[in-house]
Design a protein around this motif. Structure first.
Motif, PDB file in Angstrom:
ATOM      1  N   ASP A   1       0.843  -1.190   0.000  1.00  0.00           N
ATOM      2  CA  ASP A   1       0.000   0.000   0.000  1.00  0.00           C
ATOM      3  C   ASP A   1       0.885   1.248   0.000  1.00  0.00           C
ATOM      4  N   LEU A   2       1.211   1.725  -1.193  1.00  0.00           N
ATOM      5  CA  LEU A   2       2.102   2.874  -1.322  1.00  0.00           C
ATOM      6  C   LEU A   2       1.455   4.152  -0.804  1.00  0.00           C
ATOM      7  N   GLU A   3       0.144   4.207  -0.866  1.00  0.00           N
ATOM      8  CA  GLU A   3      -0.547   5.386  -0.343  1.00  0.00           C
ATOM      9  C   GLU A   3      -0.317   5.513   1.162  1.00  0.00           C
ATOM     10  N   ALA A   4      -0.336   4.390   1.871  1.00  0.00           N
ATOM     11  CA  ALA A   4      -0.098   4.406   3.309  1.00  0.00           C
ATOM     12  C   ALA A   4       1.324   4.856   3.641  1.00  0.00           C
ATOM     13  N   LEU A   5       2.245   4.628   2.715  1.00  0.00           N
ATOM     14  CA  LEU A   5       3.638   5.018   2.907  1.00  0.00           C
ATOM     15  C   LEU A   5       3.913   6.443   2.451  1.00  0.00           C
ATOM     16  N   GLU A   6       2.897   7.096   1.890  1.00  0.00           N
ATOM     17  CA  GLU A   6       3.015   8.461   1.362  1.00  0.00           C
ATOM     18  C   GLU A   6       4.050   8.558   0.252  1.00  0.00           C
ATOM     19  N   THR A   7       4.193   7.476  -0.523  1.00  0.00           N
ATOM     20  CA  THR A   7       5.071   7.500  -1.692  1.00  0.00           C
ATOM     21  C   THR A   7       4.545   8.516  -2.695  1.00  0.00           C
ATOM     22  N   VAL A   8       5.457   9.298  -3.287  1.00  0.00           N
ATOM     23  CA  VAL A   8       5.034  10.348  -4.212  1.00  0.00           C
ATOM     24  C   VAL A   8       5.280   9.937  -5.658  1.00  0.00           C
ATOM     25  N   ALA A   9       4.602  10.622  -6.564  1.00  0.00           N
ATOM     26  CA  ALA A   9       4.796  10.448  -8.001  1.00  0.00           C
ATOM     27  C   ALA A   9       5.318  11.753  -8.581  1.00  0.00           C
ATOM     28  N   VAL A  10       5.866  11.660  -9.791  1.00  0.00           N
ATOM     29  CA  VAL A  10       6.417  12.821 -10.495  1.00  0.00           C
ATOM     30  C   VAL A  10       5.706  12.971 -11.822  1.00  0.00           C
ATOM     31  N   SER A  11       5.438  14.214 -12.213  1.00  0.00           N
ATOM     32  CA  SER A  11       5.017  14.488 -13.581  1.00  0.00           C
ATOM     33  C   SER A  11       5.954  15.550 -14.149  1.00  0.00           C
TER      34      SER A  11
ATOM     35  N   LEU B   1       9.259  17.284 -15.200  1.00  0.00           N
ATOM     36  CA  LEU B   1      10.596  17.257 -14.609  1.00  0.00           C
ATOM     37  C   LEU B   1      10.613  17.626 -13.127  1.00  0.00           C
ATOM     38  N   ASP B   2       9.584  18.335 -12.666  1.00  0.00           N
ATOM     39  CA  ASP B   2       9.726  18.945 -11.348  1.00  0.00           C
ATOM     40  C   ASP B   2       8.443  19.050 -10.545  1.00  0.00           C
ATOM     41  N   SER B   3       7.389  18.321 -10.943  1.00  0.00           N
ATOM     42  CA  SER B   3       6.114  18.399 -10.239  1.00  0.00           C
ATOM     43  C   SER B   3       5.885  17.121  -9.444  1.00  0.00           C
ATOM     44  N   TYR B   4       5.698  17.250  -8.138  1.00  0.00           N
ATOM     45  CA  TYR B   4       5.550  16.103  -7.249  1.00  0.00           C
ATOM     46  C   TYR B   4       4.103  16.001  -6.774  1.00  0.00           C
ATOM     47  N   HIS B   5       3.604  14.751  -6.663  1.00  0.00           N
ATOM     48  CA  HIS B   5       2.192  14.517  -6.386  1.00  0.00           C
ATOM     49  C   HIS B   5       2.007  13.470  -5.295  1.00  0.00           C
ATOM     50  N   ALA B   6       1.045  13.689  -4.425  1.00  0.00           N
ATOM     51  CA  ALA B   6       0.658  12.696  -3.425  1.00  0.00           C
ATOM     52  C   ALA B   6      -0.286  11.690  -4.059  1.00  0.00           C
ATOM     53  N   ALA B   7      -0.161  10.430  -3.647  1.00  0.00           N
ATOM     54  CA  ALA B   7      -1.000   9.372  -4.216  1.00  0.00           C
ATOM     55  C   ALA B   7      -2.407   9.434  -3.634  1.00  0.00           C
ATOM     56  N   ASN B   8      -3.397   9.180  -4.488  1.00  0.00           N
ATOM     57  CA  ASN B   8      -4.796   9.119  -4.051  1.00  0.00           C
ATOM     58  C   ASN B   8      -5.447   7.957  -4.793  1.00  0.00           C
ATOM     59  N   ARG B   9      -5.515   6.792  -4.153  1.00  0.00           N
ATOM     60  CA  ARG B   9      -6.008   5.591  -4.811  1.00  0.00           C
ATOM     61  C   ARG B   9      -7.492   5.715  -5.124  1.00  0.00           C
ATOM     62  N   LEU B  10      -7.860   5.335  -6.340  1.00  0.00           N
ATOM     63  CA  LEU B  10      -9.273   5.250  -6.709  1.00  0.00           C
ATOM     64  C   LEU B  10      -9.861   3.918  -6.252  1.00  0.00           C
ATOM     65  N   ALA B  11      -9.154   2.814  -6.552  1.00  0.00           N
ATOM     66  CA  ALA B  11      -9.617   1.485  -6.148  1.00  0.00           C
ATOM     67  C   ALA B  11      -8.587   0.452  -6.552  1.00  0.00           C
ATOM     68  N   ARG B  12      -8.631  -0.699  -5.877  1.00  0.00           N
ATOM     69  CA  ARG B  12      -7.986  -1.907  -6.382  1.00  0.00           C
ATOM     70  C   ARG B  12      -9.063  -2.717  -7.089  1.00  0.00           C
ATOM     71  N   LEU B  13      -8.736  -3.245  -8.262  1.00  0.00           N
ATOM     72  CA  LEU B  13      -9.729  -3.971  -9.054  1.00  0.00           C
ATOM     73  C   LEU B  13      -9.335  -5.430  -9.214  1.00  0.00           C
ATOM     74  N   SER B  14     -10.328  -6.293  -9.341  1.00  0.00           N
ATOM     75  CA  SER B  14     -10.109  -7.729  -9.490  1.00  0.00           C
ATOM     76  C   SER B  14      -9.458  -8.052 -10.831  1.00  0.00           C
ATOM     77  N   TYR B  15      -8.916  -9.262 -10.929  1.00  0.00           N
ATOM     78  CA  TYR B  15      -8.275  -9.736 -12.159  1.00  0.00           C
ATOM     79  C   TYR B  15      -9.283  -9.702 -13.315  1.00  0.00           C
ATOM     80  N   ALA B  16      -8.893  -9.065 -14.413  1.00  0.00           N
ATOM     81  CA  ALA B  16      -9.820  -8.883 -15.534  1.00  0.00           C
ATOM     82  C   ALA B  16      -9.979 -10.172 -16.341  1.00  0.00           C
TER      83      ALA B  16
END
Length: 228
Positions: A177-187, A189-204
């Motif tokens: 659960d990367l959201e629980a760890l506050e892992t960030v994403a980049v867009s 070269l220089d924009s940092y974003h906090a994770a906000n999960r929409l959902a975990r989905l079942s195997y398609a």
């Protein structure tokens, strides 16, 4: 929604910096990782990358891309990996993203980014330093370097040897659960974003609606350290 069409030919109208920002944004959100290395004398280096990718689970392979290595723009990370054959990948989280971004500054080879930006080296019976403050730390052994002839970049491919994860984030099925760890994403070269999960989905599966998987349950007997 109104779209703006931009062709390759029209790129000449952009300044170099504006074009770089635009192109780097097109791949969407990317992971933010710190690459920890050292040279053959044990002097450490730390560099942020946003190009890490998963290659497979058995064997557990990961990779990332480095920009061209030249005499005017030496890539100390590449030099160290070639010397020792080992490096670490460490997730960037909300508490360290500013220090992590600062590692992209062009420090001298004799200077350690750990010391310059205020992050701590963690040596854990491994030939390369981990980042103590990171909540996901992965130790890797070099397997292959692919030199891309088209633009002189370098693709680093390596096998996971051990990793450390904050226990609270490991779910019963192995999902981290990367959201629980506050892992960030980049867009870009220089924009940092906090994770906000929409959902975990079942195997398609064909002709079957996907279902939402609840994110709950921590398997407490997972060790903090995992190796192979």
């Amino acid at each position: 929604m109104i779209y703006k069409k931009i062709s390759k030919e029209e790129s000449e109208q952009f300044s170099k910096r504006r074009w770089i920002h635009l192109i780097n944004s097109l791949s969407g959100y990317k992971s933010a990782n710190l690459v920890g290395t050292c040279d053959q004398d044990g002097s450490s280096n730390l560099a942020i990358v946003s190009s890490t990718f998963h290659l497979g689970a058995r064997p557990p392979l990961m990779g990332f891309v480095l920009r061209p290595h030249t005499s005017k723009s030496p890539r100390h990370t590449l030099m160290n990996i070639k010397q020792t054959g080992y490096f670490t990948l460490n997730h960037v989280h909300q508490g360290i993203y500013r220090q992590s971004h600062q590692t992209s500054a062009r420090y001298q080879r004799s200077e350690s980014e750990f010391e310059k930006v205020g992050l701590s080296e963690a040596w854990k019976d491994f030939p390369a330093p981990f980042v103590e403050e990171s909540r996901v730390q992965v130790g890797l052994k070099l397997k292959e370097i692919i030199d891309v002839t088209h633009n002189s970049t370098h693709i680093i491919i390596a096998e996971i040897q051990k990793f450390y994860i904050a226990e609270k984030a490991i779910m019963d099925d192995g999902y981290v659960d990367l959201e629980a760890l506050e892992t960030v994403a980049v867009s870009g070269l220089d924009s940092y974003h906090a994770a906000n999960r929409l959902a975990r989905l079942s195997y398609a599966k064909p002709n079957q609606d996907v279902e939402t998987i609840p994110v709950s349950g921590i398997k407490r007997n997972y060790p903090y350290k995992m190796g192979f």
